[in-house]
Design a protein around this motif. Structure first.
Motif, PDB file in Angstrom:
ATOM      1  N   LEU A 290       5.360   7.777  -0.250  1.00 35.74           N
ATOM      2  CA  LEU A 290       4.249   8.468   0.405  1.00 35.74           C
ATOM      3  C   LEU A 290       4.530   9.951   0.606  1.00 35.74           C
ATOM      4  N   ASN A 291       5.805  10.318   0.651  1.00 31.48           N
ATOM      5  CA  ASN A 291       6.145  11.735   0.788  1.00 31.48           C
ATOM      6  C   ASN A 291       6.289  12.451  -0.553  1.00 31.48           C
ATOM      7  N   HIS A 292       6.231  11.692  -1.655  1.00 33.78           N
ATOM      8  CA  HIS A 292       6.352  12.297  -2.981  1.00 33.78           C
ATOM      9  C   HIS A 292       5.318  11.686  -3.938  1.00 33.78           C
ATOM     10  N   PRO A 293       4.035  11.846  -3.623  1.00 34.98           N
ATOM     11  CA  PRO A 293       2.998  11.285  -4.503  1.00 34.98           C
ATOM     12  C   PRO A 293       2.929  11.975  -5.856  1.00 34.98           C
ATOM     13  N   ASP A 294       3.665  13.079  -5.997  1.00 32.99           N
ATOM     14  CA  ASP A 294       3.749  13.738  -7.291  1.00 32.99           C
ATOM     15  C   ASP A 294       4.762  13.073  -8.210  1.00 32.99           C
ATOM     16  N   VAL A 295       5.568  12.140  -7.650  1.00 38.02           N
ATOM     17  CA  VAL A 295       6.623  11.472  -8.415  1.00 38.02           C
ATOM     18  C   VAL A 295       6.228  10.046  -8.790  1.00 38.02           C
ATOM     19  N   PHE A 296       5.515   9.350  -7.890  1.00 42.11           N
ATOM     20  CA  PHE A 296       5.172   7.944  -8.103  1.00 42.11           C
ATOM     21  C   PHE A 296       3.660   7.747  -8.059  1.00 42.11           C
ATOM     22  N   ASP A 297       3.208   6.696  -8.743  1.00 37.14           N
ATOM     23  CA  ASP A 297       1.788   6.320  -8.691  1.00 37.14           C
ATOM     24  C   ASP A 297       1.568   5.048  -7.886  1.00 37.14           C
ATOM     25  N   TYR A 298       2.630   4.252  -7.698  1.00 31.90           N
ATOM     26  CA  TYR A 298       2.509   2.957  -7.022  1.00 31.90           C
ATOM     27  C   TYR A 298       3.618   2.845  -5.981  1.00 31.90           C
ATOM     28  N   VAL A 299       3.252   2.368  -4.779  1.00 32.95           N
ATOM     29  CA  VAL A 299       4.211   2.253  -3.687  1.00 32.95           C
ATOM     30  C   VAL A 299       4.042   0.887  -3.024  1.00 32.95           C
ATOM     31  N   GLY A 300       5.174   0.170  -2.853  1.00 35.19           N
ATOM     32  CA  GLY A 300       5.127  -1.135  -2.199  1.00 35.19           C
ATOM     33  C   GLY A 300       6.183  -1.256  -1.118  1.00 35.19           C
ATOM     34  N   GLY A 301       5.839  -1.892  -0.021  1.00 39.30           N
ATOM     35  CA  GLY A 301       6.792  -2.141   1.056  1.00 39.30           C
ATOM     36  C   GLY A 301       6.756  -3.612   1.445  1.00 39.30           C
ATOM     37  N   PHE A 302       7.861  -4.325   1.224  1.00 39.06           N
ATOM     38  CA  PHE A 302       7.957  -5.742   1.563  1.00 39.06           C
ATOM     39  C   PHE A 302       8.740  -5.871   2.878  1.00 39.06           C
ATOM     40  N   SER A 303       8.074  -6.325   3.936  1.00 43.64           N
ATOM     41  CA  SER A 303       8.694  -6.385   5.264  1.00 43.64           C
ATOM     42  C   SER A 303       9.403  -5.068   5.572  1.00 43.64           C
ATOM     43  N   PRO A 304       8.708  -3.956   5.458  1.00 44.11           N
ATOM     44  CA  PRO A 304       9.374  -2.656   5.537  1.00 44.11           C
ATOM     45  C   PRO A 304       9.916  -2.345   6.926  1.00 44.11           C
ATOM     46  N   ALA A 305      11.147  -1.875   6.967  1.00 42.65           N
ATOM     47  CA  ALA A 305      11.786  -1.504   8.242  1.00 42.65           C
ATOM     48  C   ALA A 305      11.396  -0.074   8.584  1.00 42.65           C
ATOM     49  N   VAL A 306      10.135   0.113   8.929  1.00 44.49           N
ATOM     50  CA  VAL A 306       9.664   1.452   9.300  1.00 44.49           C
ATOM     51  C   VAL A 306      10.321   1.929  10.584  1.00 44.49           C
ATOM     52  N   ILE A 307      10.913   1.011  11.356  1.00 47.07           N
ATOM     53  CA  ILE A 307      11.579   1.398  12.595  1.00 47.07           C
ATOM     54  C   ILE A 307      12.839   2.211  12.341  1.00 47.07           C
ATOM     55  N   LEU A 308      13.314   2.235  11.094  1.00 47.53           N
ATOM     56  CA  LEU A 308      14.472   3.070  10.776  1.00 47.53           C
ATOM     57  C   LEU A 308      14.065   4.493  10.419  1.00 47.53           C
TER      58      LEU A 308
END
Length: 386
Positions: A290-308
């Motif tokens: 999400l911080n580099h949309p110029d690098v990737f076209d697809y982003v997935g988070g499986f049980s993402p540890a956003v608390i880190l």
């Protein structure tokens, strides 16, 4: 309000770190137990009944620990063999034994998921199922697994990455291959998505069925501050995780991706790149994607540890706004309803909504385990590079 939210998020981070520390018990530096003669463990019958055994005639208490973290009490016979019997649905399960307080893998089972910087790992048991399950080996063309070693100048160590190339990979194919950068969870290392995740088997099956495009998968080491795992380091704290994240992202963008694009016949623009991960790796994939949309076209988070990540998401994602909806083809987030990270992920989802971000989100049955992550990989990859 902000002060209260920050306090709550820090409490969740502390809980997550405690869970990680509890998981690390598996890797305590206790003497390795040799293979125990004439002990079959695990024993799986055709109905899915699994018998776990451990020889310890002098032990006072032996417990079986599995993905759901519920201790299962084992019983001892007159020969000093502890055992436990339970029937499981077809899948692959992690487990270990707790012998008088010491946690260890099954010494009679060579099927194991290694842990990072630890002598011991987690044992795995496969309960076979129908060929329709994506992680079951079928008579289809198979891809190739490779391991590359390199020095990271950014992190300052020698490390590796694992690469899956699809069946029939052609280094001279006119159309370059797309790449999924797939990150592991905390305490895992680069082989985890193969040993426990069975990514290569899943991809072989999906490609053979025409459900997923032939793609390369890269599993890189997820630690920008690997010293936080050194015995007695005492540095596993919020600052260490911030350093871990910062250097990991930098190494991925500046070292890993250029290396992959130098070694393999892959596309060098964002339409050929996807990023995803589980747990810590899920948080990392959202961070880098999400911080580099110029690098990737697809982003997935499986049980993402956003608390880190930074609990103030406006700092963790400083440029994120609805304009990203025109830059990314897919943001896909999923988690098990009984996962201990679910409350924090739900709050993150609500924050994304306030930013008018387009995404797909699902909650499924399950806990923080590869049972859900294998299924997510099976659902996510068919959505890529269409």
């Amino acid at each position: 309000m902000l002060k209260s939210l920050l306090k709550h998020n820090l409490s969740i981070i502390y809980l997550f770190l405690c869970v990680i520390q509890a998981a690390d018990i598996v890797a305590q530096t206790i003497p390795a137990t040799p293979v125990q003669k004439n002990i079959q463990s695990p024993e799986v019958d055709k109905f899915g009944a699994v018998t776990f055994r451990f020889l310890a005639p002098n032990a006072k208490k032996v417990m079986l620990i599995m993905d759901d973290a519920k201790p299962r009490k084992m019983s001892i016979d007159t020969a000093g063999v502890w055992s436990y019997l339970e029937t499981f649905a077809p899948d692959v399960y992690r487990y270990s034994f707790v012998v008088d307080g010491n946690n260890m893998p099954d010494p009679n089972n060579p099927y194991i998921k290694p842990l990072f910087k630890r002598a011991l790992g987690q044992s795995l048991v496969h309960v076979p199922g129908p060929s329709t399950l994506s992680w079951e080996v079928n008579d289809v063309p198979h891809g190739v697994l490779s391991q590359h070693f390199f020095r990271s100048a950014i992190i300052g160590d020698q490390r590796d990455m694992r690469v899956y190339t699809p069946p029939g990979y052609d280094p001279k194919r006119p159309e370059p291959y797309p790449v999924l950068y797939l990150f592991h969870g905390i305490t895992d290392e680069t082989s985890a998505w193969v040993t426990a995740g069975r990514e290569n088997i899943i991809m072989d099956n999906l490609i053979a069925q025409g459900k997923a495009k032939p793609m390369i998968i890269v599993n890189t080491l997820g630690y920008g501050a690997p010293e936080m795992f050194d015995p007695g380091s005492g540095v596993r704290n919020k600052q260490s995780y911030e350093k871990n994240e910062r250097l990991f992202v930098a190494a991925t963008l500046k070292e890993v991706i250029p290396m992959v694009e130098g070694f393999y016949n892959v596309g060098k623009t964002k339409k050929y790149r996807a990023v995803a991960g589980l747990s810590m790796g899920g948080g990392q994939s959202l961070d880098i994607g999400l911080n580099h949309p110029d690098v990737f076209d697809y982003v997935g988070g499986f049980s993402p540890a956003v608390i880190l990540l930074d609990p103030d998401y406006t700092k963790a994602f400083p440029k994120l706004d609805e304009s990203i909806n025109q830059k990314l083809r897919l943001i896909w987030i999923a988690i098990g309803r009984d996962d201990y990270l679910t409350p924090s992920v739900r709050k993150y989802i609500e924050w994304l909504k306030t930013k008018n971000i387009s995404f797909e989100y699902k909650e499924s049955d399950g806990v923080h385990s590869y049972q859900v992550w294998r299924r997510y990989l099976s659902e996510f990859t068919p959505l890529l590079f269409k």
